[in-house]
Design an enzyme around this catalytic site. Structure first.
Site, PDB file in Angstrom:
ATOM      1  N   GLU A 108       0.861  -1.180   0.000  1.00 50.99           N
ATOM      2  CA  GLU A 108       0.000   0.000   0.000  1.00 50.99           C
ATOM      3  C   GLU A 108       0.897   1.229   0.000  1.00 50.99           C
ATOM      4  O   GLU A 108       1.965   1.236   0.624  1.00 50.99           O
ATOM      5  CB  GLU A 108      -0.912   0.033   1.227  1.00 50.99           C
ATOM      6  CG  GLU A 108      -1.802   1.272   1.263  1.00 50.99           C
ATOM      7  CD  GLU A 108      -2.848   1.238   2.365  1.00 50.99           C
ATOM      8  OE1 GLU A 108      -3.724   2.120   2.358  1.00 50.99           O
ATOM      9  OE2 GLU A 108      -2.805   0.331   3.216  1.00 50.99           O
ATOM     10  N   CYS A 161      -6.352   1.129   2.804  1.00 53.50           N
ATOM     11  CA  CYS A 161      -7.279   2.255   2.894  1.00 53.50           C
ATOM     12  C   CYS A 161      -7.308   3.120   1.648  1.00 53.50           C
ATOM     13  O   CYS A 161      -8.240   3.892   1.454  1.00 53.50           O
ATOM     14  CB  CYS A 161      -6.952   3.090   4.122  1.00 53.50           C
ATOM     15  SG  CYS A 161      -7.367   2.268   5.680  1.00 53.50           S
ATOM     16  N   ASN A 192     -12.449  -3.102   1.203  1.00 52.14           N
ATOM     17  CA  ASN A 192     -11.389  -3.142   2.216  1.00 52.14           C
ATOM     18  C   ASN A 192     -11.903  -2.545   3.516  1.00 52.14           C
ATOM     19  O   ASN A 192     -12.207  -1.358   3.578  1.00 52.14           O
ATOM     20  CB  ASN A 192     -10.175  -2.349   1.738  1.00 52.14           C
ATOM     21  CG  ASN A 192      -9.097  -2.243   2.803  1.00 52.14           C
ATOM     22  OD1 ASN A 192      -8.339  -3.171   3.001  1.00 52.14           O
ATOM     23  ND2 ASN A 192      -9.027  -1.106   3.490  1.00 52.14           N
ATOM     24  N   GLU A 193     -12.050  -3.368   4.547  1.00 50.13           N
ATOM     25  CA  GLU A 193     -12.352  -2.913   5.909  1.00 50.13           C
ATOM     26  C   GLU A 193     -13.589  -2.038   6.009  1.00 50.13           C
ATOM     27  O   GLU A 193     -13.602  -1.038   6.745  1.00 50.13           O
ATOM     28  CB  GLU A 193     -11.138  -2.179   6.493  1.00 50.13           C
ATOM     29  CG  GLU A 193      -9.916  -3.052   6.648  1.00 50.13           C
ATOM     30  CD  GLU A 193      -8.776  -2.351   7.374  1.00 50.13           C
ATOM     31  OE1 GLU A 193      -9.002  -1.248   7.912  1.00 50.13           O
ATOM     32  OE2 GLU A 193      -7.673  -2.907   7.413  1.00 50.13           O
TER      33      GLU A 193
END
Length: 829
Positions: free
Chosen positions: A62, A251, A383-384
């Protein structure tokens, strides 16, 4: 690379390195000699264990901690297209990292290079502009070549003089480039005359000129790829022999606006990561505000990610946004047209990766230099996300579209940002009911949590979705963190039929731009080094084996007693007032009573923030401070009831009420209204690292007073909010420091005995190989260091030591060092 080729590579690298680095010859103690062992390991070589895929361990990239620009992406010029903005970082401007000599102006008008590259520099006659690069400056090495390029435009013929210097003087001979007419790309090559970490690149113009995309690239990139990767960083990643590369986050994937760039949107820059922005000619790619607080150029884009995965022999695993935000943002798009477009973008991505060169997006790939498909087999969606139902509704639409057109692609769902709690449970229920193939789990917890949860996947449904453990790590980079992660990984391997893919925490961290730790590989502009976690991951990833061999080990006696500790109050980016604090023992004895009618002398201020007694309340007023812990009482307290009245005054979150406080790094707290006031949880801090014990969705209202009660009995805790039971837990899982797993290398027949001894004393261990006929010699690789040891640029106390063990038989005793991870490769005959 084929499975057979990957297995051979692992064997070749593992044995060759061991042979070269052998330092000592060890002799085991016969199993019957001496005192009784501390532990026993019993192996059943004929038993059936889980098959382990070659792709089990991979890496997660990331763009965090300046991992891309100024990191893995080899470009040496920072802000090369003058696109930095306050939208990226409040301290940024279009000339950030540049110094002007003479006159220059950043312009955004119709004369720009292209629509995605908005800004350019208008440089006055006789003027210059100098770039400072990253960290201390531009790094060059004596004798190496560096390729300069710039897009320029002039109204009349002129000359650009390009120099590379540091404070001492010239680093390479100056280059002069004749420029004339409309926008065109101009190039030159430098050969460094000496090594420096503090170089500066200067472009001077004899006449007026417009400049954009000022670039300096090392010729020697990884695999000599154009627009390539920094060689030392890529080589450290390749040395892990990753089975897959997950990208681009994290993120980055699902934060931002999700909208298109346009004049109507003001060319707003905080968008979710969209792969089409990152392919094609580099000068035509957009830049964007990075979620982690800086600018990302997209020079390292989807094509480069796919190419890197291929270069290291790994499976590419891209992740696309599901139109539901995560990472503290809780929004879901209600725009069906936007959702449809993103689903089509995902289909186009698969065509870009796998389509023939005659297809629309396959032609784009081929035009970038890769006519053959990349062989994409897995893709993650989302994602999350903290909104599991909203996410899953959209995930089903993505999956249906992909399966209809590309039925061989595995579409991966996820379970939110934590290892447990309401979001996790709801997400898993939906994934099971929806017959999802694979679920991406993420969690960052304390070393103690990882020592306690080796059995996490033992009880997972063998007929349910498989697990992709896409992000995990304990919360620092010391050796004690690596030990805990290694202990946990023995459980991952034992459950390889459930956990099919696993990748550690963020991959890279530039030591001068850190937003998050732990990280596997650290670097600056001149060097890179592996963390303790890197050494653990490398040892496991290069010695995986092909199947689990059933084995059992004895355990360490549990000596834990009741939860003990003082009490505390805190806030996080919030102003709050506390009152009527009472602590009463189980027999009714008052241990603490404070209504703040006087001063706050009973409380010790150990954190930040601004605390004062006002109007009979204990008030914390700093809305920016992130842990303002104050404590009171005796660390020996046990079996007590805590009452607090709390009122949020302003800010982002709610309250933090602590109990079982031993010191500032070891405590429990009830975090009410945490994570931007989206949920509440009980967290346990152990040596500064936190793990979540219980979690629920919920928020705290500003101006409302809440009665908070916590009942501690032994190791059982019950929590009450406004007189109603909110939840509870029993913290009675032992943090087992001795863990092991045994695997078999199918090609060589080696039994690989992997043992973690995460305690400050040796572990004399009787090993019974179940009658297996084995060679009398074994290859030993050991990682051992002080628990608090940390690898740095100049000191790497956590490093593998290899040796030969002689006198091995089907039963022998081996003493595992304190604070160690040891792999014994034992050849079967």
């Amino acid at each position: 690379m084929s499975r057979t080729a990957r297995s051979r590579t692992r064997l070749r690298l593992g044995l060759t390195a061991t042979a070269l680095l052998t330092a000592t010859t060890l002799v085991p103690v016969p199993a019957h000699a001496g005192d009784a062992p501390d532990y026993t390991i019993t192996v059943d070589p004929q038993g059936e264990g889980a098959e382990i895929a070659d792709t089990m361990y991979g890496v997660f990239f990331e763009d965090i901690n300046r991992a891309a620009d100024g990191g893995l992406y080899a470009e040496l010029v920072q802000n090369r297209s003058f696109e930095y903005s306050t939208a990226d970082n409040a301290s940024y401007a279009p000339l950030t990292s540049w110094t002007v000599g003479g006159t220059a102006e950043v312009v955004n008008d119709d004369g720009r290079l292209n629509e995605r590259n908005r800004n350019y520099l208008a440089l006055g006659a006789g003027s210059s502009v100098t770039n400072s690069g990253y960290n201390t400056g531009i790094r060059v090495e004596e004798g190496e070549r560096y390729d300069f390029s710039v897009w320029a435009r002039t109204r009349s013929a002129g000359t650009l003089t390009v120099t590379l210097k540091d404070a001492v003087g010239e680093l390479a001979k100056a280059r002069r480039v004749a420029v004339k007419g409309d926008w065109a790309k101009y190039t030159a090559t430098f050969t460094a005359s000496r090594t420096s970490n503090r170089g500066r690149l200067t472009v001077a113009s004899s006449g007026t000129a417009a400049l954009d995309m000022v670039s300096l690239f090392p010729r020697d990139t990884y695999k000599n790829q154009p627009n390539g990767l920094r060689k030392d960083l890529a080589e450290r990643i390749a040395a892990l022999e990753p089975g897959f590369v997950r990208f681009p986050g994290g993120c980055l994937v699902n934060t931002g606006s999700m909208e298109d760039y346009s004049e109507a949107s003001g060319w707003q820059r905080r968008r979710s990561y969209q792969w089409k922005d990152t392919v094609g000619p580099v000068e035509e790619r957009a830049t964007n505000a990075n979620f982690w607080g800086y600018n990302q150029s997209y020079g390292l884009g989807y094509y480069e990610y796919f190419r890197f995965a291929e270069d290291v022999g790994a499976m590419p695993l891209p992740v696309v946004p599901a139109l539901v935000t995560g990472c503290g943002q809780n929004r879901a798009t209600e725009d069906p047209a936007l959702l449809k477009r993103h689903i089509q973008d995902t289909l186009d991505l698969i065509e870009f990766a796998n389509g023939p060169a005659t297809s629309t997006w396959g032609r784009v790939r081929a035009g970038m230099g890769h006519p053959e498909p990349f062989g994409l087999t897995h893709i993650g969606v989302g994602n999350e996300e903290n909104l599991p139902r909203e996410f899953f509704a959209r995930f089903q639409q993505f999956r249906a579209a992909v399966e209809a057109k590309y039925p061989d692609i595995t579409v991966i769902s996820n379970s939110g940002p934590d290892d447990s709690g309401t979001t996790f449970d709801t997400a898993w229920q939906l994934n099971r009911e929806g017959d999802v193939d694979m679920v991406d789990e993420h969690y960052y917890n304390s070393p103690q949590w990882f020592l306690q949860n080796n059995d996490r996947y033992d009880s997972y449904d063998r007929n349910g979705p498989k697990v992709f453990l896409g992000e995990y790590a304990s919360q620092d980079n010391a050796w004690k963190n690596g030990l805990a992660e290694a202990a946990f990984m023995t459980g991952l391997e034992r459950n390889a039929d459930i956990v099919e893919l696993a990748s550690y925490a963020p991959l890279l961290a530039n030591e001068d731009y850190v937003q998050w730790r732990p990280d596997m590989i650290w670097f600056n502009n001149r060097a890179s080094w592996g963390s303790a976690g890197y050494e653990v991951q490398k040892l496991f990833m290069t010695n995986v084996g092909d199947r689990v061999v059933p084995s059992e080990a004895s355990t360490t006696p549990d000596v834990s007693g009741p939860i003990t500790g003082a009490v505390g109050l805190s806030t996080w980016a919030t102003s709050a007032a506390y009152d009527d604090v009472r602590v009463t023992s189980a027999d009714g004895t008052s241990l603490l009573s404070d209504d703040f009618s006087g001063d706050a002398s009973k409380w010790t201020h150990s954190g930040g923030g601004s605390w004062s007694v006002q109007d009979g309340q204990y008030l914390q007023t700093d809305e920016a401070a992130e842990n303002t812990l104050v404590t009171a009482g005796d660390p020996a307290w046990k079996d007590y009831d805590l009452h607090v009245r709390a009122t949020k005054k302003a800010g982002k979150e709610g309250f933090l009420v602590a109990f079982g406080v031993k010191d500032t790094g070891n405590y429990y707290w009830w975090n009410l209204g945490g994570w931007n006031n989206t949920r509440s949880a009980v967290e346990q801090a152990s040596d500064g690292g936190k793990s979540t014990l219980i979690s629920r969705a919920g928020s705290i209202e500003t101006g409302r007073s809440y009665d908070i009660d916590i009942k501690v009995r032994g190791r059982q805790v019950t929590l009450y909010l406004d007189g109603q039971e909110w939840g509870g837990f029993t913290d009675d899982k032992p943090a087992e420091p001795f863990r092991q797993v045994v695997t078999e290398d199918a090609r060589t027949g080696d039994l690989i005995v992997k043992v973690v001894n995460a305690q400050p004393s040796e572990a004399r261990t009787a090993i019974d190989l179940g009658g297996a006929r084995v060679s009398s010699r074994a290859r030993v690789t050991t990682l051992a260091a002080d628990a608090d040891a940390v690898n740095t640029e100049t000191d790497t106390p956590v490093a593998p030591v290899t040796s030969t063990l002689r006198g091995v038989s089907d039963k022998f005793t081996y003493t595992f060092p304190a604070n160690s991870v040891t792999f014994l490769r034992i050849r079967q005959r």
